[in-house]
Every structure is written in C-alpha cells, then in structure tokens.
Motif scaffolding. Sequence first.
Motif, PDB file in Angstrom:
ATOM      1  N   VAL A  15       0.948   3.021   4.653  1.00 18.01           N
ATOM      2  CA  VAL A  15       0.785   1.657   5.143  1.00 18.01           C
ATOM      3  C   VAL A  15       1.989   1.314   6.026  1.00 18.01           C
ATOM      4  O   VAL A  15       3.139   1.439   5.586  1.00 18.01           O
ATOM      5  CB  VAL A  15       0.672   0.660   3.975  1.00 18.01           C
ATOM      6  CG1 VAL A  15       0.613  -0.776   4.505  1.00 18.01           C
ATOM      7  CG2 VAL A  15      -0.542   0.976   3.120  1.00 18.01           C
ATOM      8  N   VAL A  25       0.665  -7.748   9.534  1.00 23.14           N
ATOM      9  CA  VAL A  25      -0.641  -7.737  10.186  1.00 23.14           C
ATOM     10  C   VAL A  25      -1.375  -9.016   9.822  1.00 23.14           C
ATOM     11  O   VAL A  25      -1.341  -9.447   8.668  1.00 23.14           O
ATOM     12  CB  VAL A  25      -1.475  -6.509   9.739  1.00 23.14           C
ATOM     13  CG1 VAL A  25      -2.800  -6.478  10.486  1.00 23.14           C
ATOM     14  CG2 VAL A  25      -0.701  -5.221   9.958  1.00 23.14           C
ATOM     15  N   PHE A  27      -4.998 -11.184   9.729  1.00 25.85           N
ATOM     16  CA  PHE A  27      -6.431 -10.929   9.592  1.00 25.85           C
ATOM     17  C   PHE A  27      -7.196 -12.241   9.674  1.00 25.85           C
ATOM     18  O   PHE A  27      -6.686 -13.311   9.328  1.00 25.85           O
ATOM     19  CB  PHE A  27      -6.727 -10.249   8.247  1.00 25.85           C
ATOM     20  CG  PHE A  27      -6.026  -8.934   8.070  1.00 25.85           C
ATOM     21  CD1 PHE A  27      -6.582  -7.766   8.582  1.00 25.85           C
ATOM     22  CD2 PHE A  27      -4.806  -8.864   7.405  1.00 25.85           C
ATOM     23  CE1 PHE A  27      -5.945  -6.553   8.413  1.00 25.85           C
ATOM     24  CE2 PHE A  27      -4.160  -7.644   7.236  1.00 25.85           C
ATOM     25  CZ  PHE A  27      -4.736  -6.486   7.744  1.00 25.85           C
ATOM     26  N   GLN A  32     -11.841  -8.613   5.689  1.00 23.45           N
ATOM     27  CA  GLN A  32     -11.295  -7.740   6.727  1.00 23.45           C
ATOM     28  C   GLN A  32      -9.946  -7.173   6.293  1.00 23.45           C
ATOM     29  O   GLN A  32      -9.653  -5.987   6.488  1.00 23.45           O
ATOM     30  CB  GLN A  32     -11.140  -8.542   8.021  1.00 23.45           C
ATOM     31  CG  GLN A  32     -10.593  -7.738   9.202  1.00 23.45           C
ATOM     32  CD  GLN A  32     -10.218  -8.630  10.360  1.00 23.45           C
ATOM     33  OE1 GLN A  32      -9.436  -9.555  10.216  1.00 23.45           O
ATOM     34  NE2 GLN A  32     -10.802  -8.355  11.516  1.00 23.45           N
ATOM     35  N   GLN A  33      -9.146  -8.005   5.669  1.00 27.75           N
ATOM     36  CA  GLN A  33      -7.836  -7.585   5.169  1.00 27.75           C
ATOM     37  C   GLN A  33      -7.983  -6.463   4.143  1.00 27.75           C
ATOM     38  O   GLN A  33      -7.331  -5.409   4.229  1.00 27.75           O
ATOM     39  CB  GLN A  33      -7.128  -8.784   4.551  1.00 27.75           C
ATOM     40  CG  GLN A  33      -5.758  -8.483   3.952  1.00 27.75           C
ATOM     41  CD  GLN A  33      -5.228  -9.679   3.174  1.00 27.75           C
ATOM     42  OE1 GLN A  33      -5.992 -10.361   2.483  1.00 27.75           O
ATOM     43  NE2 GLN A  33      -3.938  -9.941   3.293  1.00 27.75           N
ATOM     44  N   GLU A  34      -8.859  -6.652   3.159  1.00 25.66           N
ATOM     45  CA  GLU A  34      -9.032  -5.658   2.102  1.00 25.66           C
ATOM     46  C   GLU A  34      -9.571  -4.338   2.643  1.00 25.66           C
ATOM     47  O   GLU A  34      -9.137  -3.255   2.230  1.00 25.66           O
ATOM     48  CB  GLU A  34      -9.954  -6.218   1.023  1.00 25.66           C
ATOM     49  CG  GLU A  34     -10.068  -5.329  -0.212  1.00 25.66           C
ATOM     50  CD  GLU A  34     -10.845  -5.988  -1.338  1.00 25.66           C
ATOM     51  OE1 GLU A  34     -11.266  -5.255  -2.259  1.00 25.66           O
ATOM     52  OE2 GLU A  34     -11.041  -7.221  -1.302  1.00 25.66           O
ATOM     53  N   LEU A  35     -10.497  -4.414   3.578  1.00 26.81           N
ATOM     54  CA  LEU A  35     -11.062  -3.186   4.163  1.00 26.81           C
ATOM     55  C   LEU A  35     -10.010  -2.398   4.919  1.00 26.81           C
ATOM     56  O   LEU A  35      -9.983  -1.169   4.873  1.00 26.81           O
ATOM     57  CB  LEU A  35     -12.226  -3.545   5.090  1.00 26.81           C
ATOM     58  CG  LEU A  35     -13.543  -3.933   4.414  1.00 26.81           C
ATOM     59  CD1 LEU A  35     -14.541  -4.439   5.445  1.00 26.81           C
ATOM     60  CD2 LEU A  35     -14.117  -2.743   3.644  1.00 26.81           C
ATOM     61  N   TRP A  36      -9.124  -3.105   5.644  1.00 25.63           N
ATOM     62  CA  TRP A  36      -8.081  -2.411   6.402  1.00 25.63           C
ATOM     63  C   TRP A  36      -7.124  -1.676   5.468  1.00 25.63           C
ATOM     64  O   TRP A  36      -6.819  -0.510   5.680  1.00 25.63           O
ATOM     65  CB  TRP A  36      -7.318  -3.419   7.256  1.00 25.63           C
ATOM     66  CG  TRP A  36      -6.303  -2.772   8.161  1.00 25.63           C
ATOM     67  CD1 TRP A  36      -6.527  -2.181   9.375  1.00 25.63           C
ATOM     68  CD2 TRP A  36      -4.892  -2.642   7.917  1.00 25.63           C
ATOM     69  NE1 TRP A  36      -5.355  -1.695   9.906  1.00 25.63           N
ATOM     70  CE2 TRP A  36      -4.328  -1.963   9.024  1.00 25.63           C
ATOM     71  CE3 TRP A  36      -4.055  -3.028   6.878  1.00 25.63           C
ATOM     72  CZ2 TRP A  36      -2.973  -1.669   9.120  1.00 25.63           C
ATOM     73  CZ3 TRP A  36      -2.702  -2.734   6.965  1.00 25.63           C
ATOM     74  CH2 TRP A  36      -2.179  -2.063   8.078  1.00 25.63           C
ATOM     75  N   PHE A  37      -6.678  -2.338   4.413  1.00 23.39           N
ATOM     76  CA  PHE A  37      -5.759  -1.688   3.483  1.00 23.39           C
ATOM     77  C   PHE A  37      -6.437  -0.529   2.753  1.00 23.39           C
ATOM     78  O   PHE A  37      -5.791   0.479   2.444  1.00 23.39           O
ATOM     79  CB  PHE A  37      -5.206  -2.704   2.482  1.00 23.39           C
ATOM     80  CG  PHE A  37      -4.047  -3.493   3.005  1.00 23.39           C
ATOM     81  CD1 PHE A  37      -2.783  -2.943   3.064  1.00 23.39           C
ATOM     82  CD2 PHE A  37      -4.228  -4.796   3.454  1.00 23.39           C
ATOM     83  CE1 PHE A  37      -1.703  -3.666   3.552  1.00 23.39           C
ATOM     84  CE2 PHE A  37      -3.160  -5.525   3.951  1.00 23.39           C
ATOM     85  CZ  PHE A  37      -1.897  -4.960   4.000  1.00 23.39           C
ATOM     86  N   THR A  39      -8.275   1.674   3.830  1.00 24.65           N
ATOM     87  CA  THR A  39      -8.274   2.928   4.600  1.00 24.65           C
ATOM     88  C   THR A  39      -7.064   3.799   4.275  1.00 24.65           C
ATOM     89  O   THR A  39      -7.037   4.979   4.635  1.00 24.65           O
ATOM     90  CB  THR A  39      -8.299   2.636   6.115  1.00 24.65           C
ATOM     91  OG1 THR A  39      -7.117   1.919   6.482  1.00 24.65           O
ATOM     92  CG2 THR A  39      -9.537   1.833   6.484  1.00 24.65           C
ATOM     93  N   GLN A 115       1.055 -10.854   2.900  1.00 23.11           N
ATOM     94  CA  GLN A 115      -0.333 -10.429   2.724  1.00 23.11           C
ATOM     95  C   GLN A 115      -0.978 -11.076   1.499  1.00 23.11           C
ATOM     96  O   GLN A 115      -2.149 -11.466   1.526  1.00 23.11           O
ATOM     97  CB  GLN A 115      -0.408  -8.903   2.625  1.00 23.11           C
ATOM     98  CG  GLN A 115       0.013  -8.180   3.895  1.00 23.11           C
ATOM     99  CD  GLN A 115      -0.836  -8.574   5.089  1.00 23.11           C
ATOM    100  OE1 GLN A 115      -2.021  -8.860   4.960  1.00 23.11           O
ATOM    101  NE2 GLN A 115      -0.225  -8.583   6.261  1.00 23.11           N
TER     102      GLN A 115
END
Length: 364
Positions: A15, A25, A27, A32-37, A39, A115
């Motif tokens: 990260v 970052v 969001f 959207q925030q949870e999906l990005w993290f 990854t 975050q």
Amino acid sequence: MATEYGTEITLLRGVPLHPDYNDTVFFETAAQQELWFATFTAKKFTAQQYQRIGLNRIRLEGNAETYRNVNYCMIENSSYYAYNEVPKMYYAFVLSVEYINDNVFEVLYEIDVMQTYHFNYTIPPCYVEREHAEFDEVGDNLVREPVQIGEYVVQDEYEPNNTSLDSFSYILVDIPVQILPDGGGGGGGGTVTAALIGAARDDYGDPAAGDLSGNECSIYDWYNDTSNGGWNLLRPKNSADASKLSYAMISLCNNNYIGYEYSPGSGGYTTLISLGPAANWNPNNIHTNCVTNCSQAVYFCCKYAGINPASIFTTANEYQVLMDTGAFDAYTDNNYTSQEYNMRVGDILVTKQQAHSAIVVSVN
C-alpha cells in the motif's frame, strides 16, 4: 454454547501510504475506497475475536515470517453491529510483525486517521497552507514578477593587457527595469507587458489532415492585427472558465493530429468539431488526423470549458454568439484591443473585421 466470532482482519502488502501522511488517497465513496485497498490483499482472516481498536495490536494464527512484509491492514468488527447498521471499517498502518510462537504472530498497528474517518468529517472555514491547481499545463498558473526588463546598456568594458591565466575581462551593463502597474501577473488580473496566444493559423501548404509541420495550430506572440481592424476582446466572467479555455487551446496546439483548413468541411477531411462529442471536447483525446480553422478551434475550447454557444460560429458571428452565452464581458476600446498589456489568460480575441480568432494562453 460456542461463541461465533465475526471480526474480519485483512493484511495488505505494498500500500503506497505511510504514517507521515505525506501522501494519501481521496475517494468518492466508501465502497470505492474498500475495493481499492482490497487490491493489495495479502491475507484475509475471518471469524476473529472482537478487536479493541485502542490497543493497536492484533494476534493472528500463522507464522510471523510469512507476513513480515505486510505494511497495512483493515479491521471490521462486522458481526457486532445491528442488522441495519453499516459496519465501521478501520484502516491502519502496520508498524511491525512480531513472532509469538511458531503458530501465532502479533501485528502492531497505528490507525490511518485520514482513511478511517475519510467520510466522517467536514472542513470548516480555515487557512489553506498548500493548494494544487486543477490545471497545470504549459502557460497555466503563471504569476510573473511585476517588472519588465529592458535592453542591456553597456556601461563599462575592460580588456586584459596580457594573456596570463589570472587576467580576465568584463563588461558592466545596466538593465533598465520598469515596475508594472497593478502588480503584473498572469491569469489573475492586473496588467501585463507581453502575451502569447494560441490559434489555428494556416495550413502552410500542407494539403493533408493533421499538423505535419507542427505550426498549423500553434502558440505565438500576441500582435496588434491592424490589417483587420484590431481585436475585440471577450473576457470570461468565471476564472475557472478562463483556465479551461487556455488549457484547451494549449492542448489543441500541442496535438499534431489537429491541422488547419480554412473551410474544414469542404476538403473531405475529418473535422475536429465532428470528433468533439466522443472526445468529451478534450483536445488530448483526439487521436485521429483532422482539421479545424481559427473560429472552430475556439468553439471546441469553449465546449471543453463548459460554455455552450448556440451554434458553431465563424469569425463573422463569433463575437455575438459568444456574448449571447452570457459567459463573457466585452472589451472593444483600444486600451484592450490594440495593446497587449491588458491581456489575461483565457481572453478570446476576434478581429473587428472578422478575419481571425485566438485565445490568450500566457501573459508575462
């Protein structure tokens, strides 16, 4: 009865965030925030005991060496919320991974407050310490020193009378400096002493679409177009519109897919205007050889800026069509139309005898 644990803990690798908060970052939504993290997931642990966030440590099953390089984690005590509540996701920096025994390791963490509480705060009126411009292309956001440098004037000269290594020559010069009224500057008001304009100019004998010479659409020095009656100046009322107009014209001039044709629709070429809707009126999205003329280039830039003229104009009716949008103030006297020191970034220029049009992209 056995207790069913419902906390989920996700360990993440790579990260690009750090506890110094030099970078973070933003969001639009929590999803959207949870999906990005997600990854960056290294391992997700489910059915874990409730985690007291203030303790800043978690013990998990596994070998410490397997998770030595994780740097972030997500904690959600999901089963401890009512059925109609959205569980709180906690985001945290992993500070260290410690060995407890061969089958247990401990994670020490620090809550990432940016975050974790990203959607739980509002910013009241406050001082801005640092701000980033929405547009930062060549010619944007210029704030020049309020001086004009004149020609060098030689005051004294000296030539050495021998050729030894410790001898030298010099020329002493004076540089006349003029302080500009109103502080000078670019794009934010005040007066200026030089300006650059961008426009679709000429095909320079190139019969094909696109800009093979790199000069058909280009940025060049402002000039007083006396042969066509001088300029009418249309100044955007909104500074954001001015920045977008300048940005669009600079991008258009730098895109060699866009060439010049006096009458774009007459030569069988693809026209820039026809590509506008699919490109969201952004010149950077044009990747097909095409042609435009000076007025249609200005029209394209207006569309990018969110200004919507009632029709595609020519230089013959450009002034009136743009004034009808309500987005511009007009300046037609010589203080603005025949002298460059009153130009501002984003000003639209159209000659009084309806021959040419351009946009001011830089002031100096």
